[in-house]
Design an enzyme around this catalytic site. Sequence first.
Site, PDB file in Angstrom:
ATOM      1  N   HIS A 127       4.481  43.533 -31.629  1.00 31.01           N
ATOM      2  CA  HIS A 127       5.869  43.707 -31.171  1.00 31.01           C
ATOM      3  C   HIS A 127       6.108  42.940 -29.857  1.00 31.01           C
ATOM      4  CE1 HIS A 127       9.424  46.668 -31.775  1.00 31.01           C
ATOM      5  NE2 HIS A 127       9.839  45.578 -31.151  1.00 31.01           N
ATOM      6  N   GLU A 186       4.001  51.924 -35.547  1.00 32.87           N
ATOM      7  CA  GLU A 186       3.356  51.131 -34.498  1.00 32.87           C
ATOM      8  C   GLU A 186       2.635  52.069 -33.534  1.00 32.87           C
ATOM      9  OE1 GLU A 186       6.381  48.700 -32.709  1.00 32.87           O
ATOM     10  OE2 GLU A 186       6.832  47.656 -34.588  1.00 32.87           O
ATOM     11  N   ARG A 237      12.902  44.815 -37.137  1.00 30.62           N
ATOM     12  CA  ARG A 237      12.416  46.185 -37.136  1.00 30.62           C
ATOM     13  C   ARG A 237      11.507  46.416 -38.335  1.00 30.62           C
ATOM     14  NH1 ARG A 237      12.931  46.545 -32.715  1.00 30.62           N
ATOM     15  NH2 ARG A 237      14.035  48.024 -31.382  1.00 30.62           N
TER      16      ARG A 237
END
Length: 316
Positions: free
Chosen positions: A282, A263, A234
């Site tokens: 990601h 993000e 994370r």
Amino acid sequence: MKILVTELMWDDGIETLRQKGYTVDYDMELSRKREELLGLLPAYDAVIVRNETKVDTEFLNAAEKVQVIGRLGVGLDNIDLKGARERNIPVVSARNANATSVAEYVMAAMLDASRPLQAADADVREGNWNRKLFTGYELNNRTLGLVGMGEIAHRVAKRAKAFGMNVIGFDPFVAPFDHVVQETGIKQVDLEELLKTSDFISVHVPLTNGTRHLINRDNMRSMKNHVYIINSARGGIVHEGDLAAAVEAKEIAGAYLDVLEKEPVQIDSPLLKVEGIRLSPHIAGLTVEAQSRTAMLIAEEVDRVLHVGQSLCVVN
């Protein structure tokens, strides 16, 4: 019954739900259309999300009929678990469905750091033949430090051991006789020793108040100057400003970041200015196989909750 899917979900999971008789409405961009999402929620019996949809008090209040929330993945920092529990709404996650894919991402990062084939290819195409410049190093006998020793770390350790690496790990919640230690031979150490002795540091903990900025400039100064930090867990666990400064100052070699505090990446992020930091959007857990397993698992578990009221994958 009606199910709303607010983010990317593989077709086989959606088709499974439709074959079971559900009406499935799917908009992979809905997480970014907040007002529209809140207006739609009252009509649905279940909602399936990823990491971008904020399942907060406002969301839960609007979800008047929702009986279950499916999470396409395992991270839960975007979901108010306490609020869902108070409303008797179970949250089910795709436990371990993408663990192999994330483990392979970590291996790919270490291989890329040790043998930068893409850079070598680009150099050759420019007419060069710099064999000395692209002399890499072996992973064999290098030390991998795992911050967090859950299922993904377990799978990383097994693969790293196959490459002849020394694997050490820190996790205050793992006992000496737990399977991740006993089955892989990970040496348990404290965080300070791990940061000082590792050639690669791979992060595998959730983002909590206790882990936010766990990796920061203070402890980066204790690391080897050739270390690479790999974060596929994370954003926020690694302090991004500190990381950029440490790499730029050559205190550490670099990093592979698949997750960021904000993000998508912000155009003013200091990370974009540092050559030794590699960014990906990601995607560590987003292989074709993991996408399918995740979608199918969540489809089955959401259906199980709606019809039986139970699931092995409930997290709250």
